[in-house]
Write an enzyme that holds these catalytic residues in place. Structure first.
Site, PDB file in Angstrom:
ATOM      1  N   PHE A 149    -122.558  12.284 -14.667  1.00 40.96           N
ATOM      2  CA  PHE A 149    -123.861  12.334 -13.987  1.00 40.96           C
ATOM      3  C   PHE A 149    -123.795  11.773 -12.572  1.00 40.96           C
ATOM      4  O   PHE A 149    -124.631  12.086 -11.738  1.00 40.96           O
ATOM      5  CB  PHE A 149    -124.902  11.543 -14.798  1.00 40.96           C
ATOM      6  CG  PHE A 149    -124.839  10.054 -14.577  1.00 40.96           C
ATOM      7  CD1 PHE A 149    -125.493   9.466 -13.500  1.00 40.96           C
ATOM      8  CD2 PHE A 149    -124.098   9.223 -15.423  1.00 40.96           C
ATOM      9  CE1 PHE A 149    -125.410   8.099 -13.272  1.00 40.96           C
ATOM     10  CE2 PHE A 149    -124.007   7.862 -15.196  1.00 40.96           C
ATOM     11  CZ  PHE A 149    -124.664   7.301 -14.115  1.00 40.96           C
ATOM     12  N   LYS A 173    -119.197  22.502 -17.203  1.00 50.56           N
ATOM     13  CA  LYS A 173    -120.157  21.858 -18.114  1.00 50.56           C
ATOM     14  C   LYS A 173    -120.565  20.550 -17.418  1.00 50.56           C
ATOM     15  O   LYS A 173    -119.893  19.535 -17.549  1.00 50.56           O
ATOM     16  CB  LYS A 173    -119.485  21.582 -19.464  1.00 50.56           C
ATOM     17  CG  LYS A 173    -120.405  21.518 -20.670  1.00 50.56           C
ATOM     18  CD  LYS A 173    -121.557  20.546 -20.569  1.00 50.56           C
ATOM     19  CE  LYS A 173    -121.162  19.110 -20.795  1.00 50.56           C
ATOM     20  NZ  LYS A 173    -122.264  18.155 -20.448  1.00 50.56           N
ATOM     21  N   GLU A 176    -125.707  16.541 -18.497  1.00 52.34           N
ATOM     22  CA  GLU A 176    -127.057  16.986 -18.884  1.00 52.34           C
ATOM     23  C   GLU A 176    -128.141  16.139 -18.211  1.00 52.34           C
ATOM     24  O   GLU A 176    -129.317  16.455 -18.285  1.00 52.34           O
ATOM     25  CB  GLU A 176    -127.210  16.977 -20.414  1.00 52.34           C
ATOM     26  CG  GLU A 176    -126.980  15.653 -21.114  1.00 52.34           C
ATOM     27  CD  GLU A 176    -125.515  15.371 -21.426  1.00 52.34           C
ATOM     28  OE1 GLU A 176    -124.644  15.613 -20.555  1.00 52.34           O
ATOM     29  OE2 GLU A 176    -125.232  14.875 -22.537  1.00 52.34           O
ATOM     30  N   ARG A 177    -127.724  15.027 -17.537  1.00 53.34           N
ATOM     31  CA  ARG A 177    -128.730  14.177 -16.890  1.00 53.34           C
ATOM     32  C   ARG A 177    -129.258  14.801 -15.586  1.00 53.34           C
ATOM     33  O   ARG A 177    -130.406  14.608 -15.225  1.00 53.34           O
ATOM     34  CB  ARG A 177    -128.136  12.814 -16.525  1.00 53.34           C
ATOM     35  CG  ARG A 177    -127.372  12.167 -17.631  1.00 53.34           C
ATOM     36  CD  ARG A 177    -128.106  10.984 -18.206  1.00 53.34           C
ATOM     37  NE  ARG A 177    -127.378  10.480 -19.354  1.00 53.34           N
ATOM     38  CZ  ARG A 177    -127.514  10.931 -20.598  1.00 53.34           C
ATOM     39  NH1 ARG A 177    -128.382  11.889 -20.879  1.00 53.34           N
ATOM     40  NH2 ARG A 177    -126.794  10.440 -21.587  1.00 53.34           N
ATOM     41  N   SER A 226    -116.623   8.779 -18.820  1.00 54.83           N
ATOM     42  CA  SER A 226    -116.250   7.459 -19.331  1.00 54.83           C
ATOM     43  C   SER A 226    -114.928   7.542 -20.103  1.00 54.83           C
ATOM     44  O   SER A 226    -114.547   8.610 -20.599  1.00 54.83           O
ATOM     45  CB  SER A 226    -117.370   6.942 -20.234  1.00 54.83           C
ATOM     46  OG  SER A 226    -117.564   7.850 -21.297  1.00 54.83           O
ATOM     47  N   CYS A 281    -117.559   5.281  -9.766  1.00 56.18           N
ATOM     48  CA  CYS A 281    -116.306   4.885 -10.416  1.00 56.18           C
ATOM     49  C   CYS A 281    -115.428   4.102  -9.456  1.00 56.18           C
ATOM     50  O   CYS A 281    -114.464   3.483  -9.860  1.00 56.18           O
ATOM     51  CB  CYS A 281    -115.556   6.107 -10.922  1.00 56.18           C
ATOM     52  SG  CYS A 281    -114.923   7.107  -9.585  1.00 56.18           S
ATOM     53  N   GLU A 383    -116.823  -1.995 -18.453  1.00 58.14           N
ATOM     54  CA  GLU A 383    -117.482  -1.376 -17.303  1.00 58.14           C
ATOM     55  C   GLU A 383    -118.999  -1.468 -17.494  1.00 58.14           C
ATOM     56  O   GLU A 383    -119.527  -0.999 -18.498  1.00 58.14           O
ATOM     57  CB  GLU A 383    -117.061   0.104 -17.208  1.00 58.14           C
ATOM     58  CG  GLU A 383    -117.614   0.804 -15.994  1.00 58.14           C
ATOM     59  CD  GLU A 383    -117.212   2.276 -15.924  1.00 58.14           C
ATOM     60  OE1 GLU A 383    -117.251   2.961 -16.964  1.00 58.14           O
ATOM     61  OE2 GLU A 383    -116.871   2.751 -14.822  1.00 58.14           O
TER      62      GLU A 383
END
Ligand code: NAD
Length: 498
Positions: A149, A173, A176-177, A226, A281, A383
């Site tokens: 996201f 893909k 979805e957020r 993640s 990240c 994290e």
């Protein structure tokens, strides 16, 4: 309310599974829309379209493929404001930061315009009597990207650019957020002249991801997200015989040496620790001052800066950072701060109760600063992905270096010093994929490669730069001899050129 479907075969299509996820607007907590979650059958439909379209695209000469990307760049430049607005509304980052997200993606597309150069093979004339050897790079066919996201423009473009420039058909893909930008990018690609079926967007969750991993027609998967999901996709994708690269989570350290320019170091920590609400990240989440005096000075200077961070809605041009992506993310970050307090770390700035006036339902977390964090604490090991910076005091340089090297994550790292020898030693001995010397966020430019080490990355090749073309192509090597009167009869030993 927007309903986000998929982009298959060159056009937007509605979802058919009947399953949806909510898409929020983090700055005010309102519901922006719902995104369709694809079934396995819908993923298969995208793959079939891609498989039909790919051979002609793969056979199109690389210069022509590059021209489509050039036109895409023009269209993306025109749509910049619109894309940044969608991105900021769905993600929560500020519009200025959203423009940076788009720009870092665009730079990879610019690099991919060099596809004719990147696709070149090698040639050896006269490798043996009348024998020439040459190698060529060919597309893999249908390939996929699964993205997080936090960079909904940049990372899809990092994956799609090299994949399609190399002649593959690509299935994205996205997260979805925040699905709005990837769908818009797909439209821009079509407008730029990309044939239908070459860039597809399939929205979804685990079901769509598993369908990608298990589809025998998808030859490669590039994932960013993640670490637990990276590890899962890498394991299952590899066991299905696919080429897989997965980039995971991070805990990036910044070592501040006693001779560092303290003004520069504090500015760097504030920007890299709290920019984008820490949802990068490559964010710095651990500051490692070397020596007690450096640590005391650093914390003294950080406190007022963290307390005066300007938090605002994504549309506020003066905001340093905006809300985090979901209410659940905000709750998780606050929970980590609670854990840190229980573990005995000293919370010197507490942003847990921050609320944004006029936007009380937004997903805001104020800047938090921990001092006296130790390596055994969960807030150090895990994290957090929020605006939380931990100070871990090191007694000397070796201890600071060891901290960086012992952490399970190894995405980015930085050292701040005026000593060239120390910086050189650090860059050489630190076991981390991307290193900054007086640069807090050392994200390599498009023509270098991007990737962490250890549990921040699974697979052999990095993202963008030359590695991306290696990842999305396969090499074929041809050894040839034309009939020329050379007769050496049948040979029953392994051929050598000796
Ligand atoms: P995430 O792992 O939750 O999601 C990433 C992708 O995986 C999404 O497309 C999501 O739909 C999918 N996914 C989620 N759960 C899944 C499951 N159980 N099975 C299969 N697929 C699943 O990550 P996120 O929250 O979107 O992004 C933040 C994470 O990404 C952070 O850990 C961050 O460090 C990492 N990240 C890494 C890099 C890098 O280059 N190393 C870059 C950006 C972000």
């Amino acid at each position: 309310m927007i309903t986000y479907g998929h982009f298959i075969g060159g056009k937007r299509v509605d979802g058919k599974s009947g399953r949806f996820a909510d898409v929020c607007q983090p700055m005010d907590g309102s519901m922006r829309g719902k995104v369709a979650l694809a079934s396995q059958a819908e993923l298969t439909e995208a793959v079939i379209n891609a498989k039909v379209a790919q051979p002609a695209w793969g056979a199109t000469n690389p210069q022509r493929r590059a021209r489509v990307l050039m036109r895409f760049l023009e269209l993306a430049a025109k749509a910049n404001g619109e894309l940044a607005d969608i991105l900021a509304r769905e993600h929560g980052k500020t519009v200025a930061d959203a423009k940076g997200d788009i720009q870092r993606g665009i730079e990879v597309i610019e690099y991919c315009i060099g596809a004719p150069q990147m696709m070149k093979g090698e040639y050896t004339e006269g490798a043996g009597p009348g024998i020439d050897i040459y190698s060529m790079r060919q597309p893999l066919g249908v390939v996929a990207g699964i993205t997080p996201f936090n960079f909904p423009a940049m990372i899809p473009l990092w994956k799609a650019g090299p994949a399609i420039a190399a002649g593959n058909a690509f299935i994205l893909k996205p997260s979805e957020r925040d699905p709005g930008v990837p769908l818009r990018l797909a439209e821009l690609f079509i407008e730029a002249g990309l044939p239908p079926g070459i860039f597809n967007v399939v929205n979804g969750d685990k079901e769509a991801v598993d369908a990608i991993i298990d589809d025998p027609d998808i030859k490669a998967i590039g994932f960013v997200g993640s670490t637990p999901i990276a590890e899962y996709i890498y394991g299952r994708g590899c066991s299905n015989g696919k080429r897989v690269q997965c980039f995971g989570g991070a805990k990036n350290h910044m070592v501040i040496m006693p001779d560092a320019d303290m003004d520069q170091a504090v500015d760097a920590l504030i920007g890299a620790g709290y920019g984008s609400a820490g949802e990068r990240c490559m964010a710095i989440s651990v500051a490692v001052p070397v020596g007690q005096k450096t640590a005391d000075e650093l914390v003294k200077r950080l406190v007022p800066r963290v307390e005066s961070l300007r938090i605002g809605p994504s549309t506020d041009a003066a905001a340093d950072f905006g809300p985090v992506v979901t209410a659940a993310a905000a709750a998780k970050i606050r929970e980590y701060v609670d854990i840190g307090v229980k573990e005995g770390a000293k919370l010197v700035v507490d942003g847990r109760s921050f609320t944004m006036q006029g936007y009380e339902k937004g997903f805001y977390v104020g800047g938090c600063l921990f001092d006296q964090v130790t390596p055994d604490m969960r807030i150090y090991k895990e994290e957090i992905f929020g605006p939380v910076l931990s100070v871990v005091r090191a007694k000397d340089y070796e201890e600071g270096l060891r901290l960086c090297n012992d952490h399970e994550y190894a995405n980015g790292v930085a050292v701040f010093t005026r000593d060239g020898g120390a910086a050189r030693d650090f860059a050489s001995r630190v076991n981390v994929g991307m290193v900054g010397v007086n640069v807090p966020i050392p994200v390599p430019l498009a023509y270098y490669t991007f990737g962490g080490w250890k549990r921040s990355s699974f697979g052999d090749l990095n993202q963008h730069g030359p590695d991306a073309f290696r990842f999305y192509t396969k090499t074929k090597t041809v050894t040839s001899r034309w009939p020329s009167g050379i007769k050496d009869g049948a040979s029953f030993v392994i051929p050598t050129m000796g």
